[in-house]
Scaffold this active site. Structure first.
Site: not given
Ligand SMILES: *[C@@H]1O[C@H](CO)[C@@H](O)[C@H](O)[C@H]1NC(C)=O
Ligand SMILES: *[C@@H]1O[C@H](CO)[C@@H](O)[C@H](O)[C@H]1NC(C)=O
Ligand SMILES: *[C@@H]1O[C@H](CO)[C@@H](O)[C@H](O)[C@H]1NC(C)=O
Length: 388
Positions: A205, A209, A259, A302, A338
């Site tokens: 997640s 990245k 965010e 998402w 997830h």
């Protein structure tokens, strides 16, 4: 009349000088709603050989730094490493300041008495891997905070470089991972028990990245496994914007800069003008190429399933151009939570770990798997050359 003859020459010299000054800092922006062609240098020349791709990678790195990542500082001026049972302590001095951080080691069995390969985890490793491999757990959130938009400039990296440094958290973590590798090299395989030529990096997640960026920024990493990285990782800013405009609940550039602090503040001025940027995230995989890259993804809106599939299929053109399509695996499988790696991907990741970390001689098979369909012609209007 010597002055009159000298004048045109003087003007020419001034012009040449102005050009020379202008060139290094300019990246011509080719505004495009499609995914930009990675095989064209900023000055318009075509990438024709593998060696030229290496040059192009330097340009792409510069683009990422200028547009979204911020500056990656050079290696520390000095570094000391020490090992105490399962804790690796690393002290670095850079920019005139010093800091110490630790990395937890879970020892793999290795192959016999020799040093073992290792996987460096951003936060946590949430993918399965062979028990011969050691796990180095990097507390990336302590190195550069990722605790909402108010946490910019906090953590060990910014204690060293100052809270106003241009690097976003992803870049700061990548710098930390590189120092872990420096430390392993400095200790050597006997003292560390780890083979620094066989290193992987992973994370899921937000940390996925981070794993993608770390693998892109340090060529010593043999295998990069960004898991469910979505926006800012394997997804395309352009495709995600288009899907969002069509009503999808998807993370976009515009949303992500509000965010959290994963990116440089430099990115803020581009998030509403993504089509004017000279890159997209297929270029991130292009920085990893030709090294090992296995990208397990999930079918969560998402994350952008269509966006990730499109961007990474575009990236495959780069691996194909380099003649190593099998070195990149993209696998998007839904129907699980997830970061809950499904067992249906076990055999895929095992092939990559065997070949890139355990010294196996069987190349992975080419993996291009997705639950969604993408009309790639809508996004890619260039083809892969053969880079000899
Ligand atoms: C080394 O670490 C392991 C795992 O944490 C622990 O079980 C063991 O007791 C430690 N050994 C020493 C000598 O501290
Ligand atoms: C990582 O660092 C954060 C921030 O300093 C801290 O809150 C957290 O407990 C640390 N995690 C581990 C596993 O040490
Ligand atoms: C993260 O930020 C929240 C407030 O936004 C705060 O309550 C919390 O303590 C912070 N956590 C860390 C580890 O700094």
């Amino acid at each position: 009349m010597p002055q009159l003859q000298l004048l045109p020459l003087l003007l020419l010299l001034l012009l040449l000088q102005a050009l020379a000054l202008a060139l290094p800092s300019q990246i011509p922006t080719r505004s495009t709603t499609r995914l930009p062609n990675p095989f064209i240098f900023a000055d318009g020349r075509t990438v024709a050989t593998a060696a030229e791709w290496t040059c192009r990678q330097q340009e792409i790195l510069y683009i990422f730094e200028q547009y979204e990542l911020g500056d990656l500082p050079p290696a520390s001026d000095s570094l000391t490493a020490s090992l105490s049972n399962t804790t690796l302590s690393i002290s670095v001095t850079a920019a005139g300041r010093s800091a110490t951080f630790t990395v937890a080691i879970r020892r793999g069995s290795g192959s016999g008495s020799g040093p073992s390969p290792a996987i460096i985890a951003m936060g946590n490793a949430l993918v399965p891997f062979d028990s011969r491999i050691s796990l180095l757990t990097f507390n990336n959130s302590a190195f550069a905070a990722q605790n909402g938009s108010g946490s910019r400039g906090e953590g060990i990296f910014y204690n060293i470089f100052g809270s106003g440094h241009s690097a976003g958290a992803l870049t700061a973590w990548a710098w930390g991972v590189s120092r872990i590798i420096d430390a392993l090299e400095k200790l050597g395989p006997q003292a560390s028990g780890i083979d620094a030529t066989r290193l992987g990096v992973t994370g899921c997640s937000r940390n996925g990245k981070g794993a993608f960026v770390a693998g892109a920024l340090d060529r010593r990493i043999a295998l990069t496994i960004p898991q469910e990285s979505g926006a800012g990782g394997s997804a395309s800013w352009r495709i995600s914007d288009r899907l969002k405009a069509g009503g999808a609940n998807i993370q976009t550039a515009d949303q992500i800069v509000g965010e959290n602090v994963w990116f440089s503040t430099r990115f803020n001025s581009h998030v509403h003008a993504i089509t004017s940027t000279p890159y997209d995230h297929h270029f991130l995989a292009g920085l990893v190429a030709p090294r090992g890259l296995y990208i397990p993804e999930n079918s969560i809106d998402w994350l952008g399933p269509v966006s990730m599939t499109g961007a990474m299929r575009a990236a495959r053109h780069i691996y194909t151009a380099l003649g190593v399509s099998e070195n990149m695996g993209f696998s998007l499988v839904g129907g699980h939570g997830h970061c809950q790696f499904p067992s249906s991907q076990n055999a895929e990741i095992a092939q990559f770990i065997d070949y890139f970390l355990l010294g196996g001689t069987t190349k992975p098979r080419v993996i291009d798997r997705s639950d969604v369909t993408v009309d790639l012609d809508q996004w890619v209007d260039w083809t892969a050359p053969t880079l000899s």
